[in-house]
Design an enzyme around this catalytic site. Structure first.
Site, PDB file in Angstrom:
ATOM      1  N   ARG A 235       2.071   4.050  -1.869  1.00  8.96           N
ATOM      2  CA  ARG A 235       1.263   3.240  -2.784  1.00  8.96           C
ATOM      3  C   ARG A 235       1.234   3.943  -4.136  1.00  8.96           C
ATOM      4  O   ARG A 235       1.103   5.173  -4.213  1.00  8.96           O
ATOM      5  CB  ARG A 235      -0.179   3.080  -2.273  1.00  8.96           C
ATOM      6  CG  ARG A 235      -0.349   2.066  -1.147  1.00  8.96           C
ATOM      7  CD  ARG A 235      -0.094   0.623  -1.597  1.00  8.96           C
ATOM      8  NE  ARG A 235      -0.229  -0.343  -0.519  1.00  8.96           N
ATOM      9  CZ  ARG A 235       0.760  -0.772   0.257  1.00  8.96           C
ATOM     10  NH1 ARG A 235       1.984  -0.302   0.094  1.00  8.96           N
ATOM     11  NH2 ARG A 235       0.539  -1.679   1.193  1.00  8.96           N
ATOM     12  N   ASP A 259       9.010   3.564  -5.180  1.00  7.44           N
ATOM     13  CA  ASP A 259       9.153   2.162  -4.786  1.00  7.44           C
ATOM     14  C   ASP A 259       7.840   1.433  -5.067  1.00  7.44           C
ATOM     15  O   ASP A 259       7.729   0.237  -4.805  1.00  7.44           O
ATOM     16  CB  ASP A 259       9.493   2.095  -3.284  1.00  7.44           C
ATOM     17  CG  ASP A 259       9.789   0.681  -2.806  1.00  7.44           C
ATOM     18  OD1 ASP A 259      10.579  -0.011  -3.476  1.00  7.44           O
ATOM     19  OD2 ASP A 259       9.231   0.265  -1.772  1.00  7.44           O
ATOM     20  N   GLU A 264       1.575  -1.952 -10.481  1.00  3.93           N
ATOM     21  CA  GLU A 264       2.720  -2.807 -10.130  1.00  3.93           C
ATOM     22  C   GLU A 264       2.385  -4.286 -10.043  1.00  3.93           C
ATOM     23  O   GLU A 264       3.255  -5.144 -10.184  1.00  3.93           O
ATOM     24  CB  GLU A 264       3.354  -2.351  -8.802  1.00  3.93           C
ATOM     25  CG  GLU A 264       2.508  -2.611  -7.583  1.00  3.93           C
ATOM     26  CD  GLU A 264       3.223  -2.187  -6.289  1.00  3.93           C
ATOM     27  OE1 GLU A 264       3.724  -1.062  -6.224  1.00  3.93           O
ATOM     28  OE2 GLU A 264       3.247  -2.999  -5.345  1.00  3.93           O
ATOM     29  N   HIS A 296       9.047  -2.189  -4.924  1.00  2.00           N
ATOM     30  CA  HIS A 296       8.370  -2.384  -3.631  1.00  2.00           C
ATOM     31  C   HIS A 296       9.272  -3.126  -2.643  1.00  2.00           C
ATOM     32  O   HIS A 296       8.898  -4.179  -2.121  1.00  2.00           O
ATOM     33  CB  HIS A 296       7.038  -3.126  -3.827  1.00  2.00           C
ATOM     34  CG  HIS A 296       6.008  -2.733  -2.806  1.00  2.00           C
ATOM     35  ND1 HIS A 296       4.693  -2.456  -3.131  1.00  2.00           N
ATOM     36  CD2 HIS A 296       6.105  -2.553  -1.465  1.00  2.00           C
ATOM     37  CE1 HIS A 296       4.030  -2.149  -2.033  1.00  2.00           C
ATOM     38  NE2 HIS A 296       4.865  -2.194  -1.011  1.00  2.00           N
TER      39      HIS A 296
HETATM   40  P1  NAD Z   1       0.266   5.138   9.273  1.00  4.16           P
HETATM   41  O1  NAD Z   1      -1.142   4.692   9.284  1.00  4.16           O
HETATM   42  O2  NAD Z   1       1.080   5.024  10.518  1.00  4.16           O
HETATM   43  O3  NAD Z   1       0.346   6.665   8.785  1.00  4.16           O
HETATM   44  C1  NAD Z   1      -0.395   7.157   7.726  1.00  4.16           C
HETATM   45  C2  NAD Z   1      -0.630   8.627   8.006  1.00  4.16           C
HETATM   46  O4  NAD Z   1      -1.259   9.177   6.846  1.00  4.16           O
HETATM   47  C3  NAD Z   1      -1.546   8.875   9.207  1.00  4.16           C
HETATM   48  O5  NAD Z   1      -0.928   9.789  10.090  1.00  4.16           O
HETATM   49  C4  NAD Z   1      -2.803   9.460   8.584  1.00  4.16           C
HETATM   50  O6  NAD Z   1      -3.451  10.411   9.407  1.00  4.16           O
HETATM   51  C5  NAD Z   1      -2.231  10.090   7.326  1.00  4.16           C
HETATM   52  N1  NAD Z   1      -3.234  10.353   6.294  1.00  4.16           N
HETATM   53  C6  NAD Z   1      -4.321   9.620   5.977  1.00  4.16           C
HETATM   54  N2  NAD Z   1      -4.986  10.213   4.978  1.00  4.16           N
HETATM   55  C7  NAD Z   1      -4.281  11.325   4.654  1.00  4.16           C
HETATM   56  C8  NAD Z   1      -4.476  12.376   3.720  1.00  4.16           C
HETATM   57  N3  NAD Z   1      -5.546  12.393   2.910  1.00  4.16           N
HETATM   58  N4  NAD Z   1      -3.560  13.357   3.661  1.00  4.16           N
HETATM   59  C9  NAD Z   1      -2.492  13.365   4.494  1.00  4.16           C
HETATM   60  N5  NAD Z   1      -2.281  12.414   5.426  1.00  4.16           N
HETATM   61  C10 NAD Z   1      -3.159  11.414   5.493  1.00  4.16           C
HETATM   62  O7  NAD Z   1       0.938   4.334   8.061  1.00  4.16           O
HETATM   63  P2  NAD Z   1       2.511   4.045   7.866  1.00  4.16           P
HETATM   64  O8  NAD Z   1       2.884   2.797   8.574  1.00  4.16           O
HETATM   65  O9  NAD Z   1       3.283   5.293   8.117  1.00  4.16           O
HETATM   66  O10 NAD Z   1       2.520   3.708   6.309  1.00  4.16           O
HETATM   67  C11 NAD Z   1       2.244   4.685   5.329  1.00  4.16           C
HETATM   68  C12 NAD Z   1       2.032   3.994   4.021  1.00  4.16           C
HETATM   69  O11 NAD Z   1       3.284   3.403   3.598  1.00  4.16           O
HETATM   70  C13 NAD Z   1       1.086   2.764   4.105  1.00  4.16           C
HETATM   71  O12 NAD Z   1      -0.234   3.137   3.974  1.00  4.16           O
HETATM   72  C14 NAD Z   1       1.548   1.907   2.984  1.00  4.16           C
HETATM   73  O13 NAD Z   1       0.764   2.219   1.851  1.00  4.16           O
HETATM   74  C15 NAD Z   1       2.996   2.337   2.735  1.00  4.16           C
HETATM   75  N6  NAD Z   1       3.977   1.265   2.983  1.00  4.16           N
HETATM   76  C16 NAD Z   1       4.871   0.983   2.015  1.00  4.16           C
HETATM   77  C17 NAD Z   1       5.811  -0.003   2.221  1.00  4.16           C
HETATM   78  C18 NAD Z   1       6.861  -0.329   1.185  1.00  4.16           C
HETATM   79  O14 NAD Z   1       7.455  -1.406   1.254  1.00  4.16           O
HETATM   80  N7  NAD Z   1       7.128   0.549   0.237  1.00  4.16           N
HETATM   81  C19 NAD Z   1       5.824  -0.717   3.430  1.00  4.16           C
HETATM   82  C20 NAD Z   1       4.892  -0.377   4.411  1.00  4.16           C
HETATM   83  C21 NAD Z   1       3.962   0.612   4.184  1.00  4.16           C
END
Ligand code: NAD
Length: 331
Positions: A235, A259, A264, A296
């Protein structure tokens, strides 16, 4: 069920129409993003709003949607930072999402950005088309043996870690929840500061929360290695972009691939090729020769789009039947 889609693109129409064959719901697609000006577009009988990452779902907008008859917010995304969950709860309006839809798509896109950035594929592509076959300026480095720092080892971060291990990198990570399977695979967990200090490449895979907003800022950049590669496919708000621009100017950040971008919603998913961009931070960012940006598209694979449509309609079907959805977002 009558479902209103905001920010719908042609691919949403294609994948949701296909997934809907099983359900037969009434789908109405609007290309406009959801904001305070267009909640009035909800028609009588529509009870579900299907929203995407840049649709605004703050308290006043949720209230307006509720008053128009909307009873469920179905996010066709994993992140829910754009929703005021407290306001939704006070309206007793459940919010459902798609927690995992091919995390491989985003992890692989992150790797694509890293490889493209390091080996200057974006420059080589243009050079070749210009019949310029020189190599000056295209030098990269071996990923093998480099230290990759990963913040957040959930679904996406874990896959990214494993791919980087496959490249022969040393992978260090920070997450409050350590994954024993990753440890067994060779990832070592450390504090966020240790990751910032030791990594040659840093990749962000945590969600945007009050705790992670501007995780990368002037203070944390100062801890990073000179010339560090920074990747963000999570994000935009994880990064204080003006601070990153300063660090790119000084050379402290050696290269950046993103990305996602904090502002955005004003840019991504629109064709602004004829417009004058008013965002000066963005305009500066795209002038750097060592910055690669995609708008994105990390999620944008056939497998992910199929999964997003199927899970979203499954979530809506649960709501219709009065069943709890395992994908409901809770406070
Ligand atoms: P997820 O919930 O499986 O994993 C997120 C991880 O971050 C968890 O293990 C959590 O414990 C950890 N976390 C939370 N707060 C934290 C902190 N302060 N410091 C370190 N770690 C922390 O989520 P995911 O499916 O792996 O997705 C991650 C992120 O990717 C999403 O939140 C979303 O913003 C982003 N995303 C982007 C796209 C894209 O198209 N670019 C698509 C899907 C998701």
């Amino acid at each position: 069920m009558h479902i209103l889609f905001y920010s719908a693109q042609p691919y949403d129409v294609k994948y949701f129409t296909a997934a809907n064959e099983k359900y037969g719901y009434h789908l109405r697609f609007l290309e406009y993003p959801l904001n305070a000006d267009n909640t009035a577009l909800v028609k009588p009988g529509e009870t579900v709003v299907c929203a995407f990452v840049n649709d605004r779902l703050d308290a006043p907008i949720l209230r307006q949607l509720y008053d128009k008859g909307i009873r469920l917010i179905a996010l066709r995304a994993a992140g829910f930072n754009n929703v005021d969950l407290k306001a939704a709860a006070s309206l007793q309006m459940p919010v459902v999402r798609v927690p995992a839809y091919s995390p491989h798509a985003v992890a692989e896109h992150t790797v694509a950005l890293l490889l493209g950035l390091n080996r200057k594929i974006y420059k080589a592509y243009n050079r070749i088309r210009d019949n310029n076959f020189t190599l000056n300026g295209l030098e990269g480095f071996d990923l093998y043996g480099k230290t990759v720092g990963v913040i957040g080892t959930g679904n996406i971060g874990a896959i990214f870690c494993r791919i980087m291990l496959g490249f022969g990198c040393r992978v260090i990570a920070y997450d409050m929840h350590e994954d024993p399977r990753l440890k067994a695979a060779g990832v070592s967990y450390a504090s966020a500061d240790a990751v910032f200090e030791q990594a040659d490449i840093i990749s962000l895979h945590c969600p945007l929360t009050p705790a992670t907003q501007h995780l990368v800022n002037a203070g944390t950049i100062a801890k990073m290695k000179q010339g560090v590669f920074l990747l963000n496919t999570s994000r935009g708000g994880l990064i204080d972009t003006p601070a990153v621009v300063d660090a790119l100017k000084s050379g402290h950040i050696g290269a950046l691939a993103i990305d996602v971008y904090e502002q955005e919603e004003h840019l991504f998913f629109h064709d602004l090729s004829g417009a004058i961009i008013q965002d000066d931070v963005w305009s500066r960012l795209i002038t750097f020769p060592n910055v690669v940006i995609t708008s994105h598209q990390g999620f944008f694979t056939h497998e992910a789009l199929t999964q997003i449509a199927e899970t979203t309609l499954h979530n809506i079907a649960c709501f219709e039947k009065g069943l709890p959805s395992e994908n409901q977002v809770t406070l």
